[in-house]
Scaffold this motif. Structure first.
Motif, PDB file in Angstrom:
ATOM      1  N   ASP A 290       0.835  -1.209   0.000  1.00 10.92           N
ATOM      2  CA  ASP A 290       0.000   0.000   0.000  1.00 10.92           C
ATOM      3  C   ASP A 290       0.865   1.252   0.000  1.00 10.92           C
ATOM      4  N   LEU A 291       1.913   1.219   0.789  1.00 11.92           N
ATOM      5  CA  LEU A 291       2.795   2.371   0.954  1.00 11.92           C
ATOM      6  C   LEU A 291       3.652   2.620  -0.286  1.00 11.92           C
ATOM      7  N   LEU A 292       4.213   1.566  -0.854  1.00  6.92           N
ATOM      8  CA  LEU A 292       5.235   1.719  -1.894  1.00  6.92           C
ATOM      9  C   LEU A 292       4.754   1.502  -3.321  1.00  6.92           C
ATOM     10  N   LEU A 293       3.660   0.771  -3.497  1.00 11.11           N
ATOM     11  CA  LEU A 293       3.210   0.451  -4.853  1.00 11.11           C
ATOM     12  C   LEU A 293       1.821   0.980  -5.165  1.00 11.11           C
TER      13      LEU A 293
ATOM     14  N   ASP B  44      -2.034   3.966  -2.157  1.00 18.16           N
ATOM     15  CA  ASP B  44      -3.253   3.962  -1.351  1.00 18.16           C
ATOM     16  C   ASP B  44      -3.310   5.255  -0.536  1.00 18.16           C
ATOM     17  N   PRO B  45      -4.367   6.058  -0.712  1.00 19.31           N
ATOM     18  CA  PRO B  45      -4.475   7.301   0.067  1.00 19.31           C
ATOM     19  C   PRO B  45      -4.438   7.053   1.580  1.00 19.31           C
ATOM     20  N   ALA B  46      -4.893   5.900   2.023  1.00 17.16           N
ATOM     21  CA  ALA B  46      -4.859   5.588   3.454  1.00 17.16           C
ATOM     22  C   ALA B  46      -3.428   5.458   3.966  1.00 17.16           C
ATOM     23  N   ALA B  47      -2.474   5.235   3.076  1.00 20.20           N
ATOM     24  CA  ALA B  47      -1.070   5.111   3.479  1.00 20.20           C
ATOM     25  C   ALA B  47      -0.342   6.451   3.518  1.00 20.20           C
ATOM     26  N   GLU B  48      -0.988   7.510   3.062  1.00 23.23           N
ATOM     27  CA  GLU B  48      -0.323   8.819   3.034  1.00 23.23           C
ATOM     28  C   GLU B  48       0.108   9.307   4.421  1.00 23.23           C
ATOM     29  N   PRO B  49      -0.745   9.207   5.457  1.00 23.14           N
ATOM     30  CA  PRO B  49      -0.268   9.639   6.788  1.00 23.14           C
ATOM     31  C   PRO B  49       0.934   8.820   7.259  1.00 23.14           C
TER      32      PRO B  49
END
Length: 162
Positions: free
Chosen positions: A19-22, A25-30
């Motif tokens: 989610d963070l790197l590929l 995912d907007p949820a991973a932005e914070p």
């Protein structure tokens, strides 16, 4: 536990790392902002990195990599830049039903880290992990007491009495 990571250590399972790197995912932005700002430190073992590398070639992941124009090598570079490699942790007293996920639990217990995971088997250990100083959560905003700076407050109806 290394005191340098006290209160800042995170362990991310492979789905959260994707989610963070590929997946963008907007949820991973914070989470991305917290890591970039140094508020938290993502700890990973060589076995976790190897699992991430293998997953990048899964048939369901390759089209997503192509969609985002990312090669596996680029994603591994991102993984290495965002995470801090540490030695594997000893077996924790909390055992996961899925042996492949045990490494995440072991590391989280060793560092009293927050464990971010979408895996049901990992999340099923939440109550047992608390006794070892570990919080397990599905996402960054649910796993930490401080709100992400860009999140809006909940609607009044959800806030409860004033």
């Amino acid at each position: 536990m290394n005191e340098a990571y006290a209160g800042r250590a995170l362990v991310l399972d492979t789905n959260i790392a994707l989610d963070l790197l590929l997946f963008a995912d907007p949820a991973a932005e914070p989470l991305a902002r917290a890591l970039e700002a140094g508020r938290h430190v993502w700890l990973a073992t060589p076995a976790m990195r190897e699992e991430f590398r293998r997953v990048l070639d899964y048939p369901q992941i390759v089209p997503r990599r192509r969609f985002h124009g990312l090669e596996a090598a680029t994603l591994l570079e991102r993984y290495d830049a965002a995470s801090h490699s540490v030695a594997p942790a000893p077996r924790a007293p909390v055992v996961c039903r899925d042996a492949d996920d045990q490494k995440f639990i072991d590391l989280a217990v060793a560092y009293r880290a927050v464990l971010l995971s979408k895996d049901r088997a990992v999340l099923a250990t939440r109550r047992r992990l608390v006794a070892h100083g570990v919080r397990a959560a599905r996402d960054y905003t649910a796993g930490f007491p401080e709100p992400a700076p860009t999140l809006s407050p909940p609607p009044l109806a959800e806030r409860g009495p004033a």
